[in-house]
Scaffold this motif. Structure first.
Motif, PDB file in Angstrom:
ATOM      1  N   SER A  24       0.749  -1.160  -0.110  1.00  0.00           N
ATOM      2  CA  SER A  24       0.037   0.023   0.030  1.00  0.00           C
ATOM      3  C   SER A  24       1.056   1.286  -0.123  1.00  0.00           C
ATOM      4  CB  SER A  24      -1.087   0.133   1.192  1.00  0.00           C
ATOM      5  OG  SER A  24      -1.898  -0.937   1.182  1.00  0.00           O
ATOM      6  N   GLN A  25       0.287   2.330  -0.690  1.00  0.00           N
ATOM      7  CA  GLN A  25       1.059   3.466  -0.638  1.00  0.00           C
ATOM      8  C   GLN A  25       0.400   4.615  -0.461  1.00  0.00           C
ATOM      9  OE1 GLN A  25       1.500   5.935  -3.650  1.00  0.00           O
ATOM     10  NE2 GLN A  25       0.576   4.522  -5.211  1.00  0.00           N
ATOM     11  N   THR A  26       0.853   5.724   0.131  1.00  0.00           N
ATOM     12  CA  THR A  26      -0.059   6.957   0.361  1.00  0.00           C
ATOM     13  C   THR A  26       0.574   8.074  -0.474  1.00  0.00           C
ATOM     14  OG1 THR A  26       1.487   7.552   2.427  1.00  0.00           O
ATOM     15  CG2 THR A  26      -0.764   6.114   2.700  1.00  0.00           C
ATOM     16  N   LYS A  27       1.550   7.831  -1.273  1.00  0.00           N
ATOM     17  CA  LYS A  27       2.424   8.988  -2.024  1.00  0.00           C
ATOM     18  C   LYS A  27       1.491   9.373  -3.166  1.00  0.00           C
ATOM     19  CE  LYS A  27       6.585   8.674  -2.146  1.00  0.00           C
ATOM     20  NZ  LYS A  27       6.962   9.485  -0.766  1.00  0.00           N
ATOM     21  N   GLY A  28       0.507   8.808  -3.503  1.00  0.00           N
ATOM     22  CA  GLY A  28      -0.417   9.219  -4.491  1.00  0.00           C
ATOM     23  C   GLY A  28       0.247   8.907  -5.939  1.00  0.00           C
ATOM     24  N   HIS A  29       1.258   8.059  -6.033  1.00  0.00           N
ATOM     25  CA  HIS A  29       1.899   7.594  -7.221  1.00  0.00           C
ATOM     26  C   HIS A  29       0.778   6.856  -8.007  1.00  0.00           C
ATOM     27  CE1 HIS A  29       5.839   8.504  -5.325  1.00  0.00           C
ATOM     28  NE2 HIS A  29       5.322   9.705  -5.931  1.00  0.00           N
ATOM     29  N   ASP A  30       1.046   6.796  -9.331  1.00  0.00           N
ATOM     30  CA  ASP A  30       0.115   6.134 -10.360  1.00  0.00           C
ATOM     31  C   ASP A  30       0.866   4.756 -10.710  1.00  0.00           C
ATOM     32  OD1 ASP A  30       0.828   7.806 -13.284  1.00  0.00           O
ATOM     33  OD2 ASP A  30       2.075   7.417 -11.648  1.00  0.00           O
ATOM     34  N   ARG A  31       2.373   4.721 -10.437  1.00  0.00           N
ATOM     35  CA  ARG A  31       2.951   3.497 -10.824  1.00  0.00           C
ATOM     36  C   ARG A  31       3.400   2.739  -9.766  1.00  0.00           C
ATOM     37  NH1 ARG A  31       6.440   5.823 -16.109  1.00  0.00           N
ATOM     38  NH2 ARG A  31       4.582   6.612 -17.205  1.00  0.00           N
ATOM     39  N   MET A  32       3.383   1.196  -9.780  1.00  0.00           N
ATOM     40  CA  MET A  32       3.916   0.484  -8.630  1.00  0.00           C
ATOM     41  C   MET A  32       4.441  -0.902  -9.257  1.00  0.00           C
ATOM     42  SD  MET A  32       0.727   0.585  -6.070  1.00  0.00           S
ATOM     43  CE  MET A  32       1.363   0.047  -4.601  1.00  0.00           C
ATOM     44  N   TYR A  33       5.342  -1.427  -8.374  1.00  0.00           N
ATOM     45  CA  TYR A  33       6.215  -2.477  -8.946  1.00  0.00           C
ATOM     46  C   TYR A  33       6.350  -3.320  -8.026  1.00  0.00           C
ATOM     47  CZ  TYR A  33       7.564   1.500 -11.703  1.00  0.00           C
ATOM     48  OH  TYR A  33       7.683   2.626 -12.589  1.00  0.00           O
ATOM     49  N   ILE A  46       9.328  -8.191 -11.300  1.00  0.00           N
ATOM     50  CA  ILE A  46       8.395  -9.461 -11.441  1.00  0.00           C
ATOM     51  C   ILE A  46       7.135  -8.746 -11.935  1.00  0.00           C
ATOM     52  CG2 ILE A  46       6.978 -11.024 -10.314  1.00  0.00           C
ATOM     53  CD1 ILE A  46       8.643 -10.700  -7.669  1.00  0.00           C
ATOM     54  N   TYR A  47       6.601  -7.895 -11.761  1.00  0.00           N
ATOM     55  CA  TYR A  47       5.256  -7.047 -12.590  1.00  0.00           C
ATOM     56  C   TYR A  47       5.598  -5.679 -12.119  1.00  0.00           C
ATOM     57  CZ  TYR A  47       2.443 -11.288 -13.808  1.00  0.00           C
ATOM     58  OH  TYR A  47       2.027 -12.447 -14.477  1.00  0.00           O
ATOM     59  N   TYR A  48       4.930  -4.936 -13.057  1.00  0.00           N
ATOM     60  CA  TYR A  48       4.663  -3.488 -12.830  1.00  0.00           C
ATOM     61  C   TYR A  48       3.520  -3.079 -13.361  1.00  0.00           C
ATOM     62  CZ  TYR A  48       6.555  -2.984 -17.644  1.00  0.00           C
ATOM     63  OH  TYR A  48       6.785  -3.061 -19.151  1.00  0.00           O
ATOM     64  N   SER A  49       2.881  -1.836 -12.792  1.00  0.00           N
ATOM     65  CA  SER A  49       1.594  -1.388 -13.250  1.00  0.00           C
ATOM     66  C   SER A  49       1.696   0.040 -13.201  1.00  0.00           C
ATOM     67  CB  SER A  49       0.606  -1.650 -12.227  1.00  0.00           C
ATOM     68  OG  SER A  49      -0.727  -1.074 -12.204  1.00  0.00           O
ATOM     69  N   PHE A  50       1.360   0.699 -14.434  1.00  0.00           N
ATOM     70  CA  PHE A  50       1.509   1.912 -14.666  1.00  0.00           C
ATOM     71  C   PHE A  50       0.168   2.758 -14.252  1.00  0.00           C
ATOM     72  CE2 PHE A  50       5.497   1.693 -15.910  1.00  0.00           C
ATOM     73  CZ  PHE A  50       5.909   1.948 -17.165  1.00  0.00           C
ATOM     74  N   ASP A  51      -1.087   1.803 -14.098  1.00  0.00           N
ATOM     75  CA  ASP A  51      -2.212   2.446 -13.638  1.00  0.00           C
ATOM     76  C   ASP A  51      -3.101   1.363 -13.408  1.00  0.00           C
ATOM     77  OD1 ASP A  51      -3.315   3.762 -16.837  1.00  0.00           O
ATOM     78  OD2 ASP A  51      -3.852   2.011 -15.768  1.00  0.00           O
ATOM     79  N   VAL A  52      -4.124   1.483 -12.754  1.00  0.00           N
ATOM     80  CA  VAL A  52      -4.999   0.296 -12.219  1.00  0.00           C
ATOM     81  C   VAL A  52      -5.384  -0.664 -13.599  1.00  0.00           C
ATOM     82  CG1 VAL A  52      -7.506   0.038 -11.161  1.00  0.00           C
ATOM     83  CG2 VAL A  52      -6.071   1.849 -10.198  1.00  0.00           C
ATOM     84  N   LYS A  53      -5.574  -0.132 -14.536  1.00  0.00           N
ATOM     85  CA  LYS A  53      -5.863  -0.889 -15.802  1.00  0.00           C
ATOM     86  C   LYS A  53      -4.847  -1.316 -16.240  1.00  0.00           C
ATOM     87  CE  LYS A  53     -10.549   0.922 -16.005  1.00  0.00           C
ATOM     88  NZ  LYS A  53     -11.797   1.499 -16.881  1.00  0.00           N
ATOM     89  N   ASP A  54      -3.581  -1.114 -16.042  1.00  0.00           N
ATOM     90  CA  ASP A  54      -2.493  -1.473 -16.676  1.00  0.00           C
ATOM     91  C   ASP A  54      -1.617  -2.325 -15.987  1.00  0.00           C
ATOM     92  OD1 ASP A  54       0.468  -0.274 -17.535  1.00  0.00           O
ATOM     93  OD2 ASP A  54      -0.528  -0.732 -19.311  1.00  0.00           O
ATOM     94  N   ILE A  55      -1.248  -3.467 -16.372  1.00  0.00           N
ATOM     95  CA  ILE A  55      -0.366  -4.591 -15.602  1.00  0.00           C
ATOM     96  C   ILE A  55       0.435  -5.102 -16.897  1.00  0.00           C
ATOM     97  CG2 ILE A  55      -0.041  -6.543 -14.257  1.00  0.00           C
ATOM     98  CD1 ILE A  55      -3.012  -5.554 -12.586  1.00  0.00           C
ATOM     99  N   ASN A  56       1.805  -5.279 -16.511  1.00  0.00           N
ATOM    100  CA  ASN A  56       2.846  -5.510 -17.213  1.00  0.00           C
ATOM    101  C   ASN A  56       3.728  -6.661 -16.512  1.00  0.00           C
ATOM    102  OD1 ASN A  56       2.226  -3.585 -19.480  1.00  0.00           O
ATOM    103  ND2 ASN A  56       2.430  -2.275 -17.722  1.00  0.00           N
ATOM    104  N   LYS A  57       4.057  -7.855 -17.344  1.00  0.00           N
ATOM    105  CA  LYS A  57       4.978  -8.723 -16.816  1.00  0.00           C
ATOM    106  C   LYS A  57       6.559  -8.055 -16.811  1.00  0.00           C
ATOM    107  CE  LYS A  57       2.712 -12.960 -18.172  1.00  0.00           C
ATOM    108  NZ  LYS A  57       2.514 -14.169 -19.011  1.00  0.00           N
ATOM    109  N   GLY A  58       6.995  -8.436 -15.719  1.00  0.00           N
ATOM    110  CA  GLY A  58       8.492  -7.994 -15.896  1.00  0.00           C
ATOM    111  C   GLY A  58       9.506  -9.171 -15.999  1.00  0.00           C
ATOM    112  N   GLN A  71      -5.450   2.666  -6.946  1.00  0.00           N
ATOM    113  CA  GLN A  71      -4.501   3.071  -7.392  1.00  0.00           C
ATOM    114  C   GLN A  71      -3.140   2.921  -5.971  1.00  0.00           C
ATOM    115  OE1 GLN A  71      -3.781   7.543  -7.065  1.00  0.00           O
ATOM    116  NE2 GLN A  71      -2.842   7.588  -9.074  1.00  0.00           N
ATOM    117  N   ALA A  72      -3.710   2.715  -4.731  1.00  0.00           N
ATOM    118  CA  ALA A  72      -2.819   2.825  -3.631  1.00  0.00           C
ATOM    119  C   ALA A  72      -2.385   1.446  -3.419  1.00  0.00           C
ATOM    120  CB  ALA A  72      -3.486   3.355  -2.530  1.00  0.00           C
ATOM    121  N   LYS A  73      -3.126   0.276  -4.004  1.00  0.00           N
ATOM    122  CA  LYS A  73      -2.915  -1.055  -3.520  1.00  0.00           C
ATOM    123  C   LYS A  73      -2.354  -1.771  -4.815  1.00  0.00           C
ATOM    124  CE  LYS A  73      -5.987  -0.700   0.390  1.00  0.00           C
ATOM    125  NZ  LYS A  73      -4.957  -0.783   1.539  1.00  0.00           N
TER     126      LYS A  73
END
Lengths: 114, 111
Positions: A24-33, A46-58, A71-73
């Motif tokens: 979980s993040q409280t930074k308000g960032h759109d991208r998570m890894y 392993i995986y990364y996500s540029f927004d809630v509907k965008d998930i990509n394999k690493g 967005q936060a989880k």
């Protein structure tokens, strides 16, 4: 970074069990890894996500799945854990723009698969 | 992917300046050069980032020659607490596929 939290911090499980690691993040960032780190080695994506509907394999997505619930989880699942997935797992966040590569990392989850 | 090469390990003494050089011969025009620090069992922490010439902040300096095929992280007057692994990465705009952490440089600062 205290704004990026991971649960649990430590987990011991048995081969074949399903495991979920949460970030979980409280930074308000759109991208998570999600990364894993094996002893003495660098981090591997392993995986990364540029927004809630965008998930990509690493680089090493086999055996893992993810869910971006908001967005936060960003959760990482091991569907059927195996011993060679024993590692330190890090979640990270970043924001779009700026051109660079600054990421903010959580404290990590140490996972042991017996 | 722009690959980086850096020394596996370095030793230094307290109070000395430490320079860690990273080679990135295939750096793309729009790539930035980013350095991270990692202590044992902690997540990496951003130190400094640059595109060209020199960048300085309160922690370190980053020197980038005109051809951008290498870069040097400079840590002034290191202390024991600077003992860590330092990673050099090149990429642009946090594109996940570009974000590759190699084994890094393990810096040991001795008293």
């Amino acid at each position: 970074d205290a704004d990026v939290t991971q649960t649990p911090r430590n987990r011991i499980t048995k081969t074949g069990k399903r495991i979920m690691l949460e970030c979980s993040q409280t930074k308000g960032h759109d991208r998570m890894y999600w990364y894993r780190q094996d002893p003495g080695l660098g981090l591997r994506l392993i995986y990364y996500s540029f927004d809630v509907k965008d998930i990509n394999k690493g680089e090493i997505s086999d055996g893992y799945s993810v869910s971006r619930q908001a967005q936060a989880k960003f959760s990482l699942s091991l569907e059927s854990a195996i011993p060679n997935q024993t590692a330190l797992y890090f979640c990270a966040t970043s924001y779009r723009g700026g051109g660079g590569n600054e990421q903010f990392f959580g404290p990590g989850t140490r996972l042991t698969v017996l | 992917l722009a690959k980086t090469t850096q020394p596996i390990s370095m030793d230094s003494y307290e109070g000395q300046e430490v320079n860690i050089t990273c080679s990135h011969n295939n750096i793309a025009t729009n790539d930035y050069i980013t350095w991270y620090q990692q202590f044992p069992s902690q997540g990496p922490r951003f130190i400094i980032q640059g595109y060209k010439t020199k960048v300085t902040n309160e922690v370190a300096s980053l020197f980038i020659p005109a051809d951008r095929k290498s870069s040097t992280l400079s840590l002034p007057r290191v202390s024991l607490s600077d003992t860590a692994v330092y990673y050099c990465l090149v990429g642009r705009d946090n594109y996940g596929q570009n974000f590759v952490f190699g084994p890094g440089t393990r810096l040991s600062v001795l008293p």
